[in-house]
Design a protein around this motif. Structure first.
Motif, short mmCIF file in Angstrom:
data_model
loop_
_atom_site.label_atom_id
_atom_site.label_comp_id
_atom_site.label_asym_id
_atom_site.label_seq_id
_atom_site.Cartn_x
_atom_site.Cartn_y
_atom_site.Cartn_z
N PHE A 254 0.89 -1.14 0.04
CA PHE A 254 0.04 -0.09 0.07
C PHE A 254 0.70 1.13 -0.09
N SER A 255 2.16 1.22 0.25
CA SER A 255 2.92 2.43 0.24
C SER A 255 3.16 2.68 -1.03
N LYS A 256 3.03 1.80 -2.14
CA LYS A 256 2.93 2.25 -3.27
C LYS A 256 1.88 2.31 -4.16
N ARG A 257 0.76 2.40 -3.73
CA ARG A 257 -0.52 2.63 -4.15
C ARG A 257 -1.47 3.80 -3.44
N PRO A 258 -1.87 4.90 -4.03
CA PRO A 258 -2.68 5.70 -3.34
C PRO A 258 -4.04 5.27 -2.79
N CYS A 259 -4.23 5.45 -1.59
CA CYS A 259 -5.43 4.87 -1.06
C CYS A 259 -6.04 6.15 0.20
N ASP A 260 -7.04 6.73 0.02
CA ASP A 260 -7.59 7.63 0.99
C ASP A 260 -8.22 6.97 2.17
N ILE A 261 -9.32 5.93 1.52
CA ILE A 261 -10.12 5.38 2.45
C ILE A 261 -10.05 3.72 2.23
N LEU A 262 -9.56 3.20 3.44
CA LEU A 262 -9.63 1.69 3.07
C LEU A 262 -10.71 0.90 3.89
#
Ligand SMILES: Nc1ncnc2c1ncn2[C@@H]1O[C@H](COP(=O)(O)OP(=O)(O)OP(=O)(O)O)[C@@H](O)[C@H]1O
Length: 579
Positions: A254-262
């Motif tokens: 996940f450090s390599k993919r943008p994610c605002d809300i999981l």
């Protein structure tokens, strides 16, 4: 905090005997600090009776009294000694000016408080905590009070949401003011929007700075549904909203993919945390949906590691559910700061729009007959039928399929795709009857379910409230039928209480039964079948034999596959040594 220590149970395992000498040294200090500690504890953990009360506001001194008080206090200030002097008059005027302003402000505040309490009364909103923000009168206040962006208001309008529901009226302002909260409102009363809307407003825009919000749901189906709801609400603003799948939990960094809300189940998120695939240290919002389920023993460790991994000191946590037992509130208080408690109506009650009925079926055979009869007389699809185990779900499915009813089943033995298909087909009206275990009893929003049948008696009053809450959602009406047999009678009182609290008719003998503790009730039951017993036995034997044979075959296949892999490896080793 040390690695491995529990957030939720911090301090519980401290061995006071072993460290008695050291402990006594700190004891004195503690005594002297006690008054302060006690005070802050009282602020957070008020007794139950007090919590049920309306919001306690700071008592406001009437304006006249205040003015007089100010005048009386003048001599103390030494200003009125030369009352007639010009300078004294001027000074008095100077003091009076802010006093008048202050009293105006007080008047305004009082009016606002009156309005708030009327609005809360109208919508059955009960709150407790300090300085609780005013409830919303309408959705347009989202922009006038909080500067809500137009895309959100547009989405609300497109979804046909004209007015906020009671839980939304109060929890949206609470969360927007940066306060933590635990909220309890009936099933189908719009809790999802109550936490998604303020989350989107606070996050404002998409960012690539790591995960900023986490929503935990107890089941995959609910996590999937919440993801879809989030995306619907976020339409027009390109937030990165991700559902944690098994694949992502295992392999995605996940450090390599943008994610605002999981959005995730606790199990999957813990797996990702353990594998160091997610960094939750920047999470600003953590929502525990169906919080009482999440705080049950089986999931508690997973929740603990998620709460611990969300280490941002300014995080805002919130708990939502239709049932909120006292132990959950107590646990929640250990992790929340200055939280606001919001209860809609009475705690732990069923939705009032559901007509509830108890049916004595006598025996297991009687249940099947009663079900057939009600289908023949008045099947009003879509119908959701709950049973207590996956085996029973399969059995009942077989029986109803035989009757040419458009039926499907959902339970934990099915693959993820099969479970999704069962839910989708039911939603799309391809199947009329869905047989389910408690796996979909919570949170699932099937619009228009007309009837819920508890084929097997629910194992607790909370399970009952959530199961029947799959109908009668968003103000619609619904019907809930609960079959019971002799084995269930000792537990009938708990359900009868829920029924009577929501205004349904309950036989007086059921209310006179002895109260039982809220413990799991899952008695052994005869299998669901119309076959005569001896035939049933031989079928069961055959079934078992078939199952055994198929597992043996699987084992054999796996072993020969493993042998082939080892063989191939050895070959490649020989090859590489040759070269
Ligand atoms: N303001 C609103 N006006 C009309 N309908 C709404 C509003 N807010 C939400 N809804 C609808 O109400 C239904 C129930 O909402 P939701 O699933 O959030 O309920 P819930 O309180 O979380 O229920 P449960 O306790 O079963 O999880 C949904 O179909 C949702 O779209």
């Amino acid at each position: 905090m040390e690695e491995g220590t529990s957030f939720l149970f911090a301090g519980v395992s401290f061995n006071r005997k072993k460290f008695a000498v050291d402990f006594s040294r700190f004891q004195k200090k503690k005594e002297s600090e006690k008054t302060i500690e006690d005070l802050s504890f009282l602020e957070i953990a008020k007794p139950e009776a007090e919590q049920e009360e309306e919001e306690e506001e700071e008592p406001v001194v009437p304006v006249k009294k205040r003015k007089r008080k100010a005048e009386v206090s003048e001599p103390v200030e030494g200003i009125s000694v030369f009352k007639t002097s010009k300078s004294a008059k001027a000074a008095k005027k100077e003091i009076e000016k802010p006093l008048i302003e202050r009293s105006e402000q007080k008047k305004k505040l009082n009016k606002q408080l009156e309005r708030d309490s009327l609005l809360r009364k109208d919508h059955n909103i009960h709150v407790s905590g300090n300085n609780i923000p005013s409830p919303l009168e309408n959705f347009s206040e989202l922009s006038s009070r909080y500067g809500c962006e137009s895309y959100l208001l547009r989405n609300l309008a497109e979804l046909g949401f004209k007015e906020p529901t009671p839980i939304q009226r109060q929890t949206i302002p609470v969360l927007l003011s940066g306060r933590e909260c635990f909220a309890c409102a009936p099933t189908g009363s719009g809790k999802t929007l109550a936490f998604v809307c303020p989350m989107l407003m606070k996050l404002k825009h998409a960012s690539k700075d790591g995960i900023r919000a986490v929503i935990l749901c107890p089941t995959r189906e609910l996590a999937d549904q919440t993801t879809r709801e989030c995306k619907k609400m976020a339409k027009g603003n390109k937030f990165y909203i991700k559902l944690m799948t098994k694949e992502l939990a295992r392999n995605s960094d996940f450090s390599k993919r943008p994610c605002d809300i999981l959005i995730s189940t606790p199990l999957r998120l813990r797996l990702a945390i353990r594998k160091k695939k997610v960094d939750l240290s920047r999470v600003e919002y953590l929502v525990l949906d169906e919080s009482d389920k999440l705080f049950e023993l089986g999931l508690l460790k997973q929740i603990d590691s998620v709460v611990k991994a969300c280490s941002n000191p300014s995080i805002i946590r919130s708990l939502f559910s239709a049932t909120l037992p006292d132990f959950v509130e107590e646990l929640a208080r250990t992790i929340m700061h200055d939280a606001v408690r919001v209860i809609i109506g009475r705690k732990n009650t069923a939705s009032k729009t559901i007509k509830q009925k108890l049916v004595f079926a006598g025996s297991e055979e009687g249940k099947l007959l009663a079900l057939r009869q009600s289908f023949a007389e008045s099947l009003n699809p879509p119908v959701l039928i709950f049973v207590q185990s996956k085996e029973r779900a399969k059995e009942l499915y077989g029986e109803l399929l035989f009757e040419n009813i458009r039926v499907s089943a959902i339970h934990s033995d099915l693959s993820q795709t099969q479970r999704e298909n069962a839910v989708d087909d039911f939603r799309a009206g391809k199947t009329w009857v869905l047989i389910a275990t408690d796996v979909i009893a919570r949170g699932m929003d099937f619009k228009g379910v007309n009837c819920v049948i508890n084929y097997d008696f629910p194992d607790s009053a909370a399970a009952y409230i959530h199961r029947i809450g799959r109908c009668g959602r968003a103000g619609r009406s619904g019907e809930a039928i609960t079959f019971y047999t002799e084995a269930d009678i000792p537990y009938l009182r708990n359900i009868a209480n829920v029924m009577s609290a929501s205004g349904c008719e309950v036989p007086s003998w059921a209310m006179a039964l002895r109260k039982q503790k809220w413990k799991k009730h899952r008695p052994g039951r005869e299998s669901i079948s119309t076959q005569p017993k001896d035939e049933q036995e031989s079928t069961n034997k055959k079934k078992k034999k078939d199952e055994q044979e198929s597992t043996n075959k699987k084992k054999k296949r796996k072993m020969s596959k493993n042998r082939a892999i080892v063989g191939a490896r050895e070959l490649s080793l020989v090859d590489s040594s040759k070269t």
